[in-house]
Write an enzyme that holds these catalytic residues in place. Structure first.
Site, PDB file in Angstrom:
ATOM      1  N   GLU A 168     -16.947   6.121   4.019  1.00 12.55           N
ATOM      2  CA  GLU A 168     -16.320   5.547   5.209  1.00 12.55           C
ATOM      3  C   GLU A 168     -16.324   6.541   6.347  1.00 12.55           C
ATOM      4  O   GLU A 168     -16.770   7.682   6.183  1.00 12.55           O
ATOM      5  CB  GLU A 168     -14.911   5.039   4.908  1.00 12.55           C
ATOM      6  CG  GLU A 168     -13.931   6.075   4.429  1.00 12.55           C
ATOM      7  CD  GLU A 168     -12.544   5.470   4.174  1.00 12.55           C
ATOM      8  OE1 GLU A 168     -11.972   4.886   5.092  1.00 12.55           O
ATOM      9  OE2 GLU A 168     -12.046   5.601   3.050  1.00 12.55           O
ATOM     10  N   ARG A 172       0.837  -1.196   0.000  1.00  5.67           N
ATOM     11  CA  ARG A 172       0.000   0.000   0.000  1.00  5.67           C
ATOM     12  C   ARG A 172       0.876   1.251   0.000  1.00  5.67           C
ATOM     13  O   ARG A 172       0.543   2.257  -0.632  1.00  5.67           O
ATOM     14  CB  ARG A 172      -0.949  -0.021   1.208  1.00  5.67           C
ATOM     15  CG  ARG A 172      -1.992   1.058   1.164  1.00  5.67           C
ATOM     16  CD  ARG A 172      -3.099   0.828   2.157  1.00  5.67           C
ATOM     17  NE  ARG A 172      -2.627   0.864   3.530  1.00  5.67           N
ATOM     18  CZ  ARG A 172      -3.374   0.546   4.587  1.00  5.67           C
ATOM     19  NH1 ARG A 172      -4.641   0.154   4.425  1.00  5.67           N
ATOM     20  NH2 ARG A 172      -2.890   0.601   5.799  1.00  5.67           N
ATOM     21  N   LYS A 211      -2.783   6.407   1.711  1.00  5.09           N
ATOM     22  CA  LYS A 211      -2.638   6.894   3.084  1.00  5.09           C
ATOM     23  C   LYS A 211      -1.752   8.138   3.130  1.00  5.09           C
ATOM     24  O   LYS A 211      -0.660   8.139   3.705  1.00  5.09           O
ATOM     25  CB  LYS A 211      -2.118   5.771   3.989  1.00  5.09           C
ATOM     26  CG  LYS A 211      -3.244   5.201   4.871  1.00  5.09           C
ATOM     27  CD  LYS A 211      -2.790   4.065   5.724  1.00  5.09           C
ATOM     28  CE  LYS A 211      -3.286   4.176   7.149  1.00  5.09           C
ATOM     29  NZ  LYS A 211      -4.746   4.257   7.318  1.00  5.09           N
TER      30      LYS A 211
END
Ligand SMILES: *Cc1c(COP(=O)(O)O)cnc(C)c1O
Length: 351
Positions: free
Chosen positions: A234, A99, A198
């Site tokens: 989310e 990621r 992220k």
């Protein structure tokens, strides 16, 4: 006499093996540990140098560094758990490494290789072994950071990068119930933006609606998609699932959803239990007649949502014992802490 000195020895050993922490009082806050890991990248070398474990402490940065001025940075989060036999396990660290690579590509940064990332995480956890809470008392939260450092006034990617890993023992992320307020003005992510990686810039824009919701007694906000405002996305730092009958649904991770590793793991476990798992558009109106809602993330693992409030209407959900959420939570934490057999090869023993 012999037994007393044996007891003393055992106590001394215990002192050396565990840091002086009140393990029962741990929440989700920084407890400074002994060491951190640091590794640098320069354009001249075109690679990350040999990384090192150094004492935990403040770092220096040029006032014109990319991270400070333009937010060129990424973070990761994963946990090390102590098994009942004192061994230490990491949970799917290669997923975090991959990621970070994906995010680095989006943010125009070089990324450590999967091997470098895992090595750094392992070394940080092992160096701080005495801070890994006893089995059942929490975990060591590991925070890798990738930052544009060096000097950078013009609008371009940084010329130097720093990969840093630090760690802190943590306990429960959220004490108490999860009560969501649906946020219909501020959006967390936009198509083509960086909500799917992220990026360090993902959280501060969320503070305002989150602070306002908390002032009204809610614990988190639930974001809607920026294009139509009619589908759920989310929470501020967690993925969301809804359950109805045998179907467990979660918004598809196609750019505006952070592809959570807990999310991915829960989808796999739920399929294994025989649920039909769907990644798709989830309209807010479906949330009204869901039987259970839960959210996932490394920090909280998995937690039932007690209520969701949308345009003044509050819907309550089943939580606690005998929920699907409870069963998934028990299975996942069992695997993570070594209490349950890891048939899926998700854990990595490091000590
Ligand atoms: C990190 C994060 C998550 C959870 O991802 P995990 O890999 O499960 O920890 C969910 N949403 C956002 C916005 C995040 O930053």
């Amino acid at each position: 006499m012999a037994s007393i000195s044996q007891q003393n020895q055992a106590e001394c050993r215990e002192k050396a093996e565990y840091a002086n922490v009140n393990w029962d009082e741990l929440g989700f806050a920084l407890t400074k540990t002994d060491y951190m890991y640091i590794m640098n990248f320069t354009l001249a070398d075109d690679k990350f140098s040999q990384g090192n474990i150094i004492p935990f402490g403040n770092i220096q940065a040029c006032p014109s560094s990319g991270i400070l001025n333009y937010g060129q940075g990424l973070f990761e989060g994963l946990k090390a758990y102590r098994k009942e036999d004192e061994g230490i396990l990491l949970f799917r660290p290669e997923e975090n490494a991959l990621r970070m690579k994906m995010g680095a590509d989006r943010m125009c940064m070089p990324s450590p290789t999967v091997e470098q990332f895992i090595d750094a995480v392992k070394r940080t956890a092992v160096a701080n072994k005495r801070w890994v809470p006893p089995h059942g008392k929490g975990s060591l939260y590991i925070r890798p950071l990738l930052m544009g450092t060096g000097q950078n006034l013009g609008l371009k990617p940084a010329s130097e990068y720093t990969f840093l890993v630090y760690a802190s023992p943590v306990g429960n992320y959220h004490k108490g119930e999860l009560n969501f307020l649906v946020e219909d003005k501020v959006h967390r992510a936009t198509p083509g933006g960086t909500g799917g990686v992220k990026a360090v810039t993902n959280y501060s824009p969320v503070y305002k609606p989150l602070t306002q919701a908390k002032a009204k007694g809610f614990s988190d906000v639930l974001f809607l998609d920026a294009l139509t405002g009619s589908n759920i996305e989310e929470g501020s730092a967690c993925n969301i699932f809804i359950l109805k009958g045998n179907v467990i649904s979660t918004p598809a991770a196609d750019g505006t959803i952070l592809p959570g590793i807990t999310r991915k793991s829960i989808m796999e476990l739920a399929s294994g239990f025989g649920y039909q798992v769907e990644e798709r558009v989830v309209p807010i109106k479906e949330v009204f007649d869901a039987e259970e809602v839960f959210c996932t993330g490394t920090a909280m693992v998995l937690k039932s949502v007690a209520s969701i409030t949308y345009q003044g209407k509050r819907i309550e959900y089943k939580s606690g014992a005998e929920t699907v959420a409870q069963k998934l939570h028990a299975t996942l934490t069992g695997i993570q802490s070594g209490a349950k057999e890891d048939k899926l090869g998700w854990t990595m023993a490091i000590a």
